[in-house]
Design a protein around this motif. Structure first.
Motif, PDB file in Angstrom:
ATOM      1  N   VAL A  81       0.857  -1.189   0.000  1.00 34.48           N
ATOM      2  CA  VAL A  81       0.000   0.000   0.000  1.00 34.48           C
ATOM      3  C   VAL A  81       0.893   1.238   0.000  1.00 34.48           C
ATOM      4  CG1 VAL A  81      -1.809   1.267   1.218  1.00 34.48           C
ATOM      5  CG2 VAL A  81      -1.792  -1.239   1.255  1.00 34.48           C
ATOM      6  N   VAL A  82       0.696   2.135  -0.967  1.00 36.11           N
ATOM      7  CA  VAL A  82       1.490   3.360  -1.049  1.00 36.11           C
ATOM      8  C   VAL A  82       0.561   4.567  -1.056  1.00 36.11           C
ATOM      9  CG1 VAL A  82       3.370   2.239  -2.286  1.00 36.11           C
ATOM     10  CG2 VAL A  82       1.572   3.373  -3.579  1.00 36.11           C
ATOM     11  N   ALA A  83       0.990   5.625  -0.400  1.00 36.47           N
ATOM     12  CA  ALA A  83       0.264   6.895  -0.456  1.00 36.47           C
ATOM     13  C   ALA A  83       0.933   7.778  -1.500  1.00 36.47           C
ATOM     14  CB  ALA A  83       0.282   7.582   0.905  1.00 36.47           C
ATOM     15  N   MET A  84       0.127   8.410  -2.356  1.00 40.08           N
ATOM     16  CA  MET A  84       0.660   9.242  -3.431  1.00 40.08           C
ATOM     17  C   MET A  84      -0.042  10.587  -3.450  1.00 40.08           C
ATOM     18  SD  MET A  84       0.909   6.396  -6.512  1.00 40.08           S
ATOM     19  CE  MET A  84       1.743   7.534  -7.639  1.00 40.08           C
ATOM     20  N   ALA A  85       0.749  11.661  -3.687  1.00 45.60           N
ATOM     21  CA  ALA A  85       0.142  12.980  -3.852  1.00 45.60           C
ATOM     22  C   ALA A  85      -0.570  13.078  -5.190  1.00 45.60           C
ATOM     23  CB  ALA A  85       1.208  14.066  -3.741  1.00 45.60           C
ATOM     24  N   ASP A  86      -0.135  12.260  -6.163  1.00 41.40           N
ATOM     25  CA  ASP A  86      -0.781  12.189  -7.473  1.00 41.40           C
ATOM     26  C   ASP A  86      -1.115  10.723  -7.772  1.00 41.40           C
ATOM     27  OD1 ASP A  86      -1.683  12.411 -10.044  1.00 41.40           O
ATOM     28  OD2 ASP A  86       0.265  12.861 -10.938  1.00 41.40           O
TER      29      ASP A  86
ATOM     30  N   VAL B 279      -3.065   2.024  -4.104  1.00 41.57           N
ATOM     31  CA  VAL B 279      -2.745   3.440  -3.936  1.00 41.57           C
ATOM     32  C   VAL B 279      -3.761   4.145  -3.042  1.00 41.57           C
ATOM     33  CG1 VAL B 279      -2.463   5.648  -5.141  1.00 41.57           C
ATOM     34  CG2 VAL B 279      -1.563   3.536  -6.157  1.00 41.57           C
ATOM     35  N   LEU B 280      -3.244   4.977  -2.132  1.00 40.44           N
ATOM     36  CA  LEU B 280      -4.055   5.905  -1.338  1.00 40.44           C
ATOM     37  C   LEU B 280      -3.759   7.320  -1.803  1.00 40.44           C
ATOM     38  CD1 LEU B 280      -3.392   4.503   2.280  1.00 40.44           C
ATOM     39  CD2 LEU B 280      -5.168   3.803   0.664  1.00 40.44           C
ATOM     40  N   ALA B 281      -4.735   8.201  -1.670  1.00 41.57           N
ATOM     41  CA  ALA B 281      -4.555   9.602  -2.080  1.00 41.57           C
ATOM     42  C   ALA B 281      -4.245  10.462  -0.866  1.00 41.57           C
ATOM     43  CB  ALA B 281      -5.819  10.125  -2.773  1.00 41.57           C
ATOM     44  N   GLY B 282      -3.116  11.192  -0.927  1.00 42.79           N
ATOM     45  CA  GLY B 282      -2.740  12.090   0.161  1.00 42.79           C
ATOM     46  C   GLY B 282      -2.403  13.470  -0.360  1.00 42.79           C
ATOM     47  N   THR B 283      -2.283  14.432   0.532  1.00 43.25           N
ATOM     48  CA  THR B 283      -1.840  15.761   0.119  1.00 43.25           C
ATOM     49  C   THR B 283      -0.318  15.763   0.012  1.00 43.25           C
ATOM     50  OG1 THR B 283      -1.579  16.636   2.356  1.00 43.25           O
ATOM     51  CG2 THR B 283      -3.781  16.801   1.371  1.00 43.25           C
ATOM     52  N   GLU B 284       0.227  16.749  -0.731  1.00 42.50           N
ATOM     53  CA  GLU B 284       1.682  16.831  -0.889  1.00 42.50           C
ATOM     54  C   GLU B 284       2.381  16.906   0.463  1.00 42.50           C
ATOM     55  OE1 GLU B 284       3.592  19.532  -3.414  1.00 42.50           O
ATOM     56  OE2 GLU B 284       2.396  19.085  -5.190  1.00 42.50           O
ATOM     57  N   GLU B 285       1.873  17.760   1.342  1.00 44.87           N
ATOM     58  CA  GLU B 285       2.528  17.965   2.636  1.00 44.87           C
ATOM     59  C   GLU B 285       2.520  16.689   3.465  1.00 44.87           C
ATOM     60  OE1 GLU B 285       2.240  20.888   6.573  1.00 44.87           O
ATOM     61  OE2 GLU B 285       0.838  21.133   4.891  1.00 44.87           O
ATOM     62  N   GLU B 286       1.387  15.985   3.470  1.00 47.01           N
ATOM     63  CA  GLU B 286       1.286  14.760   4.260  1.00 47.01           C
ATOM     64  C   GLU B 286       2.249  13.689   3.738  1.00 47.01           C
ATOM     65  OE1 GLU B 286      -3.427  15.055   5.568  1.00 47.01           O
ATOM     66  OE2 GLU B 286      -2.859  14.165   3.645  1.00 47.01           O
TER      67      GLU B 286
END
Length: 562
Positions: free
Chosen positions: A99-104, A124-131
């Motif tokens: 499982v990976v979090a991606m800003a895009d 894929v998980l969706a995150g903000t750039e800062e997170e």
């Protein structure tokens, strides 16, 4: 959902005027992955709203940093540079599924690269750039190279150390502890790595704010907790040899450090504020200063004109512009052009920021009576050929500089005026006699600095007809040529810009200008006459750099707005 459809859906969810919507729709089709970042940078969409759009429109589950369960995953096959460049972070590994979090989350290329490198199925998980950035540094940042790791090493103090009542020895002891030393060195080294010109340490009631000035604009970075404020500021004061016990008066100092194999100077300034001392550290990296006129951004027409002005045997050349517009750098570049073994060059500056081999440089010290005026009066008796005066601030300095130019010296200096014509009016307002200027003043250069588009992520920019008409109405500029924009990448820190260049306005003092000076004409009349004679105005030079794909329309408007 593909990228184009996502961008169109994202735009459709915003309540925008028709003209702006049309312009953004054109950008949505050309910018691709950078379009969402454009909406966030313009303030049209918050980072959290963008994450929500990935969730509602594409079905990605959200990653919320602190609120998400994270278990560090071995990432030997995924280089840290790759994680930072693509803004993705592995957060868990279950039964062969990574499982990976991606800003895009729509970055299919990055997702496939992870799957190929790890040999696992990727979710894929969706995150903000800062997170995502914070998670990368927290879990996979190099040992001892993240703010959070360094703060942990300092330890949990029960309360903030306070200067009042503490002995100097105690302050020195706290500021000399290894974790505090590493933390301050980290703040400085990271600023240099990012190409910052200044580090700002600003104390507030509940926070110690750290900001870097990069390419002329301030931006927030990770900040240490408030409880470490006194220890950090005391460490900076020890490094710059300031009085560690004095917190009620402003102080100035210098630091010299060897970083990545090169020596770098720092100028430190402290001032007392309501919640502690505010510290600004100016980074004086000689290697980052272009001392060649050919690298500053002069056009093919402007460079020979300015070189002709500064290579005359005598006379005065002024460089004008606001603080931070690169005036001193331009003057240093001019000195490089004209200093030879046959010429004696002396400067008087406040402060002397960069040392130039073969040049006698004097530091102004008003507290002992060494001002620009008194120093300049002594310099003339040193038999110089070229004199650089850091700034003309008053009538006395102006008159000595002009008389020096009249008696066979080449004088270079700066003034704070908005344009080239304004420099002449400013000298007359100071009380300089109008009959002295025509025979002493060779020319005036006005300048500003604009950010240059990052070459690594530069792409053509589509401009709608409505936006073209708006540009023409506002600025009289026809948006034609190689109009470009930066998408944002690791090389530029996601800003789309990397480095700065000058835009210039050169006013040579011709016979017509001399007549206007003798008649005490105002700046408007002098400017109009210079334009009739071929002078290119600041904004026009900026538009030419936009046409050549070197900077953006918004940058030129920002720095030339009246």
């Amino acid at each position: 959902m593909n990228r184009r459809l996502f961008n169109e859906s994202l735009l459709a969810s915003l309540n925008l005027p028709a003209g702006e919507r049309e312009e953004l729709l054109a950008r949505a089709h050309t910018e691709g992955a950078a379009f969402a970042k454009t909406l966030v940078s313009r303030g049209l969409l918050s980072p959290e709203a963008l994450r929500g759009a990935y969730e509602s429109l594409c079905g990605f589950s959200p990653f919320r940093g602190e609120g998400s369960e994270v278990r560090p995953v071995p990432a030997e096959t995924l280089p840290l540079t790759f994680l930072r460049a693509r803004l993705l972070v592995p957060v868990s590994l279950d039964d062969g599924t990574l499982v990976v979090a991606m800003a895009d989350p729509l970055d299919a290329e990055a997702r496939e690269a992870v799957a190929k490198a790890t040999g696992r199925r990727v979710v894929v998980l969706a995150g903000t750039e800062e997170e995502v950035r914070e998670a990368i540094e927290k879990m996979y940042g190099e040992s001892g190279s993240s703010m959070e790791r360094l703060v942990e090493q300092v330890g949990e103090e029960g309360e903030e150390i306070r200067t009042e009542g503490d002995k100097v020895e105690h302050l020195i002891g706290v500021a000399s502890e290894a974790p505090i030393i590493r933390l301050v060195n980290f703040i400085i080294a990271r600023a240099i790595e990012r190409g910052a010109s200044d580090i700002h340490l600003e104390p507030y009631e509940k926070t110690l704010r750290v900001r870097y000035r990069i390419d002329g604009l301030l931006g927030d970075v990770d900040s240490p907790p408030k409880r470490l404020q006194t220890a950090i500021l005391s460490r900076v004061k020890i490094m710059s040899r300031l009085n560690i016990a004095e917190s009620r008066l402003p102080q100035d100092g210098r630091i010299k450090l060897r970083i990545s194999g090169k020596e770098i100077d720092f100028r430190v300034s402290t001032v007392p504020t309501l919640y502690g001392e505010s510290v600004v550290i100016r980074i004086l990296d000689q290697a980052s200063v272009p001392l060649n006129l050919g690298t500053l951004g002069f056009s093919d027409k402007a460079l020979p004109a300015f070189r002709e002005m500064v290579t005359t045997p005598h006379g005065m050349v002024l460089v004008t512009g606001p603080t931070g517009s690169g005036k001193t750098t331009t003057l240093y570049g001019a000195l490089q052009e004209i200093r030879t073994s046959e010429r004696k060059v002396i400067t008087i500056e406040d402060p002397v920021e960069y040392q130039i081999p073969g040049v006698n440089q004097i530091q102004v010290k008003p507290q002992i009576g060494l001002t620009f005026a008194s120093g300049l009066r002594s310099i003339v008796r040193q038999d110089p050929d070229v004199i650089l005066v850091g700034e003309i601030r008053d009538r006395e300095t102006a008159e000595i500089a002009i008389h020096s130019a009249l008696t066979g010296h080449m004088v270079l200096s700066t003034l704070h005026t908005n344009d080239a014509a304004g420099a002449i009016a400013r000298l007359l307002e100071m009380g300089v006699e109008e009959y002295l200027l025509p025979s002493s003043l060779t020319g005036v250069l006005a300048q500003r600095l604009v950010r240059t588009i990052c070459k690594a992520c530069s792409v053509p920019r589509e401009i709608s007809q409505a936006f073209r008409e708006e540009i023409y109405r506002e600025a009289g500029f026809v948006a034609e040529g190689d109009i470009r924009v930066g998408r944002g990448c690791e090389a530029c820190g996601g800003t789309g810009f990397r480095g700065r260049m000058g835009i210039f306005e050169i006013l040579p003092v011709t016979d017509k200008i001399r007549e206007l000076i003798l008649g005490r004409a105002d700046a408007g009349a002098i400017r109009a006459s210079a334009v009739d004679g071929g002078m290119v105005l600041l904004r026009a030079d900026g538009w030419e750099k936009v046409r050549r794909g070197m900077t953006t329309i918004e940058e030129v408007v920002r720095v030339t707005r009246e």
